[in-house]
Write an enzyme that holds these catalytic residues in place. Structure first.
Site, PDB file in Angstrom:
ATOM      1  N   ASP A   1      -4.084   2.405  -1.579  1.00 26.15           N
ATOM      2  CA  ASP A   1      -4.577   2.853  -0.015  1.00 26.15           C
ATOM      3  C   ASP A   1      -4.658   4.258  -0.542  1.00 26.15           C
ATOM      4  O   ASP A   1      -4.818   5.718  -1.271  1.00 26.15           O
ATOM      5  CB  ASP A   1      -2.902   2.251   0.476  1.00 26.15           C
ATOM      6  CG  ASP A   1      -2.927   1.412   0.711  1.00 26.15           C
ATOM      7  OD1 ASP A   1      -4.415   1.004   1.512  1.00 26.15           O
ATOM      8  OD2 ASP A   1      -2.106   1.096   2.043  1.00 26.15           O
ATOM      9  N   THR A   2      -5.672   4.421   0.547  1.00 32.81           N
ATOM     10  CA  THR A   2      -6.644   5.639  -0.226  1.00 32.81           C
ATOM     11  C   THR A   2      -7.213   6.034   1.471  1.00 32.81           C
ATOM     12  O   THR A   2      -8.103   5.726   2.303  1.00 32.81           O
ATOM     13  CB  THR A   2      -8.267   5.479  -0.918  1.00 32.81           C
ATOM     14  OG1 THR A   2      -7.400   5.034  -2.272  1.00 32.81           O
ATOM     15  CG2 THR A   2      -8.547   6.777  -1.643  1.00 32.81           C
TER      16      THR A   2
END
Length: 569
Positions: free
Chosen positions: A378-379
């Site tokens: 996740d980013t």
């Protein structure tokens, strides 16, 4: 077969309901969600409206794109802690208008000195766990902010971080995506200290629309702004982290933090139909974007329609080849020799392209062979542009949702679990070693044309990111889409390639398609030997600024699948 039937049913429902179409729009594809945002003085595209507005406020206050990008990233760590924060790493590509040059920054941290491969072997582990102290590496975000600011910044760090400090202290309403990610976090990390106190102070995760506050993070950011990066890496915060990790059975120490440095690197490029596409060199996976584009350039997409079986088949087969090289070669260049120039050469692509059968899905492909010595999520993504012509492409992450579960006493953030991406198999490029940077999934991108900036963009989503980059570029260059259409277009993912963690995938893998592709296309792909399915939330996020040099106008686009915003003035 069940997955395919469910996909067809979902596509039919969406087609009948008219969901996510732009059929009443004056301009745009049928899948367009909204118009491009245009402005001349400045533009910010981030994955949260408060972050975008913070960036615009900094630009209006006299800051440049670099100041605004740092401010937006700090705000993202406050309002979207499930995907990023000061416990994670950062990469950036900066176009400086004054020098008319691109600058790359690798702000990723290294593994602990005191943790060895032998320790993992003694524990009988085949993979580094996702949570707990073992996957924790040095967080590079804060140092990267100060490196960017020292080289390009204008405003003080106190002014730049003031928005994030204010919202962390006073609170903000939790948006849809964050609320959904928050739901399982409390139970997942229930065994770890400080998690509930910071992220669930009322005993449960905040719900959609509830106001959440993180006063500990506000104090941490305020001190970083006032005292500088050393308070985090060499001061009492570093000592607090050292003591906490010892209590938690971890290996990250004061020495690891004190010796951390970011690295300025030269971006790497390939030319795709007259456009120069720029990525950062390993330890990230950006080279695979360039490799895929080199392979795909050999096909005439003016005669291949978007969304056709030929388009999807060639795209997936190019991905398979590039990802085998990714698994074998991409790692920390301080530890291994990477045949970088050879991997992105046109001649290498010409040879590898011969392995693509236009009529049949490959069941197994191998990495290319080079004469080099191989040592035994996740980013968030954001992009900002200013009135001077500076542009920033910045990506930052904790890796797997929220991070490792390690929340140091009184500091209000969680450490990343990026170390999970090391391989524990001896003899590979990405095999774990002390003080080594792990293979990284997060990659910022930039495109120039005729020596001028053309597009600053990124796509979130772990190993999907290179696929997302290539799709955006093809949508703009090959299929004539504007930047918002390019992001709204239904996406293609492929699951099934060897991984830098040491896992070897066999078989053709599975193509997962968002709704919007025709039954005829899906049936034709199955006829070529592809397995077809669908995924939920696996297609990443996206932000983009395209620069119209002729009119000196920025065109901004933001991810329609999430909570982001593009805005300018």
């Amino acid at each position: 077969m069940k997955n395919v039937c469910a996909l067809f049913f979902l596509q039919g429902c969406l087609a009948l309901s008219g969901t996510a179409t732009g059929q009443d729009r004056l301009y745009g594809k049928s899948f367009a969600t909204r118009s491009v945002v245009m402005a001349q003085n400045g533009m910010a595209c981030t994955s949260h409206p408060l972050s975008t507005q913070t960036a615009i406020e900094v630009l209006r206050a006299g800051g440049n794109a670099i100041d605004a990008a740092i401010a937006a990233n700090a705000m993202e760590g406050v309002v979207e802690p499930h995907v990023n924060g000061i416990g994670g790493d950062l990469f950036a590509i900066v176009w400086e208008a004054k020098t008319k040059k691109l600058y790359g920054l690798n702000g990723s941290g290294r593994s602990p000195y005191s943790l060895t491969l032998a320790e993992f072997q003694k524990r009988g582990l085949k993979h580094i766990p996702s949570y707990g102290p073992l996957p924790v590496s040095v967080p590079g975000c804060v140092d990267a902010w100060f490196e960017l600011h020292k080289r390009f910044g204008k405003l003080s760090m106190t002014r730049i971080l003031s928005g994030a400090v204010r919202y962390a202290r006073d609170g903000y309403p939790v948006h849809d995506e964050a609320a959904r990610s928050w739901e399982g976090m409390v139970s997942r990390f229930s065994e770890y200290p400080n998690v509930k106190a910071v992220y669930a102070p009322n005993g449960q995760a905040p719900k959609r629309g509830e106001v959440f506050r993180n006063p500990a993070l506000a104090s941490t950011l305020e001190r970083i702004a006032r005292e500088g990066r050393d308070v985090f890496y060499k001061g009492d915060m570093a000592r607090t982290i050292d003591a906490f990790m010892k209590k938690a059975g971890g290996y990250l120490t004061y020495r690891d933090l004190a010796e951390h440095t970011s690295e300025w690197v030269e971006p790497v490029s390939t030319r795709y139909r007259g456009y120069d596409v720029w990525e950062l060199p390993p330890n990230g996976q950006g080279l695979s974007v360039l490799q895929m584009l080199n392979l795909l350039e050999g096909y005439d997409f003016s005669k291949i329609a978007w969304g056709s079986p030929e388009h999807i088949h060639l795209f997936v087969e190019a991905k398979k080849l590039a990802y085998e090289d990714r698994a074998r070669y991409y790692a920390d260049p301080a530890f291994v020799k990477i045949p970088l120039k050879e991997l992105v050469s046109k001649s290498y692509a010409d040879e590898r392209r011969k392995l693509i059968d236009p009529n049949r899905a490959a069941v197994k492909v191998d990495a290319g062979a080079f004469n080099v010595a191989l040592k035994d999520g996740d980013t968030i993504y954001l992009t900002v542009a200013d009135s001077e012509g500076n542009m920033v492409s910045l990506i930052q992450s904790n890796f797997r949702g929220f991070g490792s579960g390690m929340v140091p006493d009184g500091l209000g953030f969680m450490f990343q679990d990026r170390g999970e991406l090391f391989s524990l198999t001896e003899g590979q490029n990405n095999t774990y070693a002390p003080h080594k940077r792990p293979f990284h999934t997060i990659i910022p991108a930039f495109v120039t044309k005729d020596g001028q900036p053309f597009m600053s963009f990124g796509v979130m989503g772990g190993s999907f990111q290179p696929l997302g980059h290539v799709q955006i570029i093809m949508n703009v260059v090959d299929f004539g889409m504007n930047p918002q259409e390019a992001g709204d277009a239904p996406r293609i993912d492929h699951l099934g390639s060897s991984e830098p963690t040491g896992e070897r995938m066999e078989g053709p893998g599975e193509i997962t398609l968002e709704s919007g592709y025709s039954y005829e296309t899906i049936r034709a792909l199955m006829g070529k030997g592809h397995k077809i399915g669908y995924g939920l939330g696996s297609y990443g996020g996206y932000q983009c600024i395209l620069y119209d040099a002729a009119n000196r106008v920025y065109h901004g686009a933001s991810e329609s699948r999430k909570d982001g915003q593009a805005a300018g003035y």
